[in-house]
Design a protein around this motif. Structure first.
Motif, short mmCIF file in Angstrom:
data_model
loop_
_atom_site.label_atom_id
_atom_site.label_comp_id
_atom_site.label_asym_id
_atom_site.label_seq_id
_atom_site.Cartn_x
_atom_site.Cartn_y
_atom_site.Cartn_z
N PRO A 1 0.83 -1.22 0.00
CA PRO A 1 0.00 0.00 0.00
C PRO A 1 0.86 1.26 0.00
CG PRO A 1 0.08 -0.90 2.21
CD PRO A 1 0.82 -1.88 1.33
N VAL A 2 1.52 1.52 -1.12
CA VAL A 2 2.41 2.66 -1.25
C VAL A 2 1.83 3.64 -2.27
CG1 VAL A 2 4.69 3.38 -2.07
CG2 VAL A 2 4.48 1.38 -0.59
N ASP A 3 1.85 4.92 -1.94
CA ASP A 3 1.42 5.96 -2.87
C ASP A 3 2.58 6.25 -3.83
OD1 ASP A 3 0.86 8.33 -4.21
OD2 ASP A 3 -0.07 9.29 -2.48
N PRO A 4 2.48 5.85 -5.10
CA PRO A 4 3.61 6.01 -6.03
C PRO A 4 4.08 7.45 -6.17
CG PRO A 4 1.99 4.51 -6.94
CD PRO A 4 1.36 5.13 -5.74
N HIS A 5 3.15 8.39 -6.26
CA HIS A 5 3.52 9.78 -6.45
C HIS A 5 4.25 10.34 -5.23
CE1 HIS A 5 1.30 10.08 -10.23
NE2 HIS A 5 0.31 9.43 -9.63
N ASP A 6 3.79 9.98 -4.05
CA ASP A 6 4.47 10.42 -2.83
C ASP A 6 5.86 9.81 -2.75
OD1 ASP A 6 4.37 11.81 -0.19
OD2 ASP A 6 4.63 9.76 0.55
N PHE A 7 5.97 8.54 -3.07
CA PHE A 7 7.26 7.86 -3.06
C PHE A 7 8.26 8.55 -3.99
CE2 PHE A 7 10.07 4.72 -5.08
CZ PHE A 7 10.71 4.18 -3.97
N LEU A 8 7.84 8.82 -5.21
CA LEU A 8 8.73 9.46 -6.18
C LEU A 8 9.17 10.84 -5.71
CD1 LEU A 8 6.93 8.50 -9.51
CD2 LEU A 8 9.14 7.63 -8.71
N LYS A 9 8.23 11.58 -5.14
CA LYS A 9 8.56 12.93 -4.68
C LYS A 9 9.56 12.90 -3.53
CE LYS A 9 6.47 17.10 -2.68
NZ LYS A 9 5.20 17.73 -2.23
N VAL A 10 9.32 12.05 -2.57
CA VAL A 10 10.15 12.02 -1.37
C VAL A 10 11.58 11.58 -1.70
CG1 VAL A 10 10.53 10.84 0.83
CG2 VAL A 10 8.24 11.68 0.24
N VAL A 11 11.73 10.54 -2.51
CA VAL A 11 13.07 9.96 -2.70
C VAL A 11 13.87 10.68 -3.78
CG1 VAL A 11 12.21 7.73 -1.92
CG2 VAL A 11 12.40 8.18 -4.37
N HIS A 12 13.24 11.63 -4.51
CA HIS A 12 13.97 12.36 -5.55
C HIS A 12 14.02 13.87 -5.27
CE1 HIS A 12 13.14 8.61 -7.80
NE2 HIS A 12 14.27 8.90 -8.43
N THR A 13 13.86 14.27 -4.05
CA THR A 13 13.93 15.69 -3.69
C THR A 13 15.26 15.97 -3.00
OG1 THR A 13 11.53 15.87 -3.47
CG2 THR A 13 12.85 17.56 -2.39
N PHE A 14 16.05 16.88 -3.60
CA PHE A 14 17.37 17.20 -3.07
C PHE A 14 17.57 18.71 -3.02
CE2 PHE A 14 17.73 13.26 -5.59
CZ PHE A 14 17.98 12.37 -4.56
N PRO A 15 17.52 19.31 -1.83
CA PRO A 15 17.73 20.76 -1.73
C PRO A 15 19.11 21.19 -2.23
CG PRO A 15 16.78 19.87 0.29
CD PRO A 15 17.17 18.70 -0.54
N ASP A 16 20.10 20.27 -2.16
CA ASP A 16 21.47 20.60 -2.57
C ASP A 16 21.83 19.93 -3.90
OD1 ASP A 16 21.32 18.08 -1.48
OD2 ASP A 16 23.24 18.19 -0.43
N LEU A 17 20.86 19.77 -4.79
CA LEU A 17 21.08 19.09 -6.06
C LEU A 17 22.28 19.64 -6.84
CD1 LEU A 17 20.15 16.98 -8.17
CD2 LEU A 17 18.65 18.74 -9.12
N PRO A 18 22.44 20.96 -6.99
CA PRO A 18 23.58 21.46 -7.77
C PRO A 18 24.93 20.95 -7.27
CG PRO A 18 22.01 23.22 -7.36
CD PRO A 18 21.56 22.05 -6.53
#
Length: 245
Positions: free
Chosen positions: A63-80
Motif C-alpha cells: 500500500p504505497v502511494d507512487p507519487h508520494d514515493f517518487l517525490k520524497v526519494v527524488h527531492t534534493f535541496p542541494d542538487l547542484p
C-alpha cells in the motif's frame, strides 16, 4: 533519434545522487511498511532487479502511494552540489545530429531539475519519465517493451531509427531485441571492488553481443557516427535521422 538515459549517462549519479536515492528509498520503505532496514533493502534491490524500478514492485505488492514515493526519494535541496558531468556536456549533446529525447525511470520533476542544472534542457524535445510510462493497467518502466513501442509511436519514431545510450545493460539487452541500436556508456559507473576492497574489473566490459558500441564518454558518440559504428542495421536503409537536424 537519440534516446538518452539520465542517471549515470548524462551525469555521474554514482557520485552522490544514487547513494542518496537508495538511502531515501530504504527509509521510505521502513517508515511506510514498518519493516527492519535489512528487509527494506532486500525489497528495494529485489524489486529493482525484478521490475526495472523499485516503485513498480512497491506499487504492485504494497500500500504505497507512487507519487508520494517518487517525490520524497527524488527531492534534493542541494542538487547542484551533488551533480557531476562531463566537461562541455552541452556542446557534446548539441553536436549530435538528429532529434533527442530523455528516457528515464526517474520522475519528471527530478529529471527536468537535473537537465536545467546541467544547462542541457533545451537540447531535448521531450522527457519521457516514469509517470509517462504508465498505462491504464499499471505502472511501467524500462526495460518494458510495450512501453517503449508506445513511447516511440507517440514520438513518431520507428524503432530502427532509435539509438539508446544507457548505462544499464539489462535495459540495452531487452531493447536490442526490438531492433534499437544500443550504446553502453560505462564511464559513470562506480568502480567495482572485491570483497577485500581491492579494485576489480567491471564485469562484461568489451562489448556484450547486444551492445552495438561500448563507450566510456559521451565524447565518443560523434566518432561513432563518422565511423559508421551506429549505422542502421537494415542493409537498404540510410542514416536519414542522423544526417540532418
Amino acid at each position: 533519434m537519440w534516446l538518452f538515459d539520465l542517471d549515470n549517462t548524462l551525469h555521474r549519479a554514482s557520485h552522490a545522487i544514487f547513494p542518496a536515492i537508495n538511502q531515501a528509498m530504504t527509509q521510505y520503505i521502513i517508515d511506510t511498511l514498518q519493516v527492519e532496514r535489512d528487509e527494506a533493502n532486500r525489497l528495494r534491490t529485489g524489486y529493482t532487479q525484478r521490475y526495472g524500478a523499485a516503485l513498480l514492485g512497491l506499487a504492485r505488492h504494497h500500500p504505497v502511494d507512487p507519487h508520494d514515493f517518487l517525490k520524497v526519494v527524488h527531492t534534493f535541496p542541494d542538487l547542484p552540489a551533488m551533480l557531476r558531468a562531463e566537461r562541455g556536456l552541452a556542446r557534446l549533446i548539441d553536436a549530435l545530429p538528429g532529434r533527442k529525447i530523455v528516457l528515464t525511470n526517474a520522475p519528471e520533476k527530478y529529471a527536468r531539475a537535473v537537465l536545467d542544472e546541467l544547462r542541457i534542457a533545451p537540447l531535448f524535445e521531450r522527457v519521457i519519465a516514469i509517470e509517462h510510462m504508465r498505462d491504464r493497467r499499471a505502472w511501467r518502466a524500462k526495460p518494458d517493451p510495450s512501453m517503449l513501442r508506445r513511447a516511440m509511436r507517440d514520438a513518431h519514431v520507428s524503432l530502427a531509427d532509435a539509438i539508446l545510450v544507457e548505462d544499464t545493460r539489462s535495459h540495452l539487452k531487452n531493447y536490442r531485441r526490438l531492433g534499437i541500436r544500443t550504446v553502453w556508456i560505462t564511464g559513470h559507473l562506480p568502480a567495482p571492488r572485491r570483497a577485500d576492497g581491492v579494485p576489480a574489473h567491471l564485469p562484461g566490459t568489451g562489448r556484450p553481443h547486444y551492445v552495438d558500441w561500448s563507450i566510456r564518454s559521451l565524447k565518443s558518440l560523434r566518432s561513432g557516427i563518422r565511423s559508421g559504428r551506429l549505422k542502421r542495421r537494415h542493409p537498404c536503409s540510410r542514416l536519414t535521422d542522423m544526417t540532418h537536424r
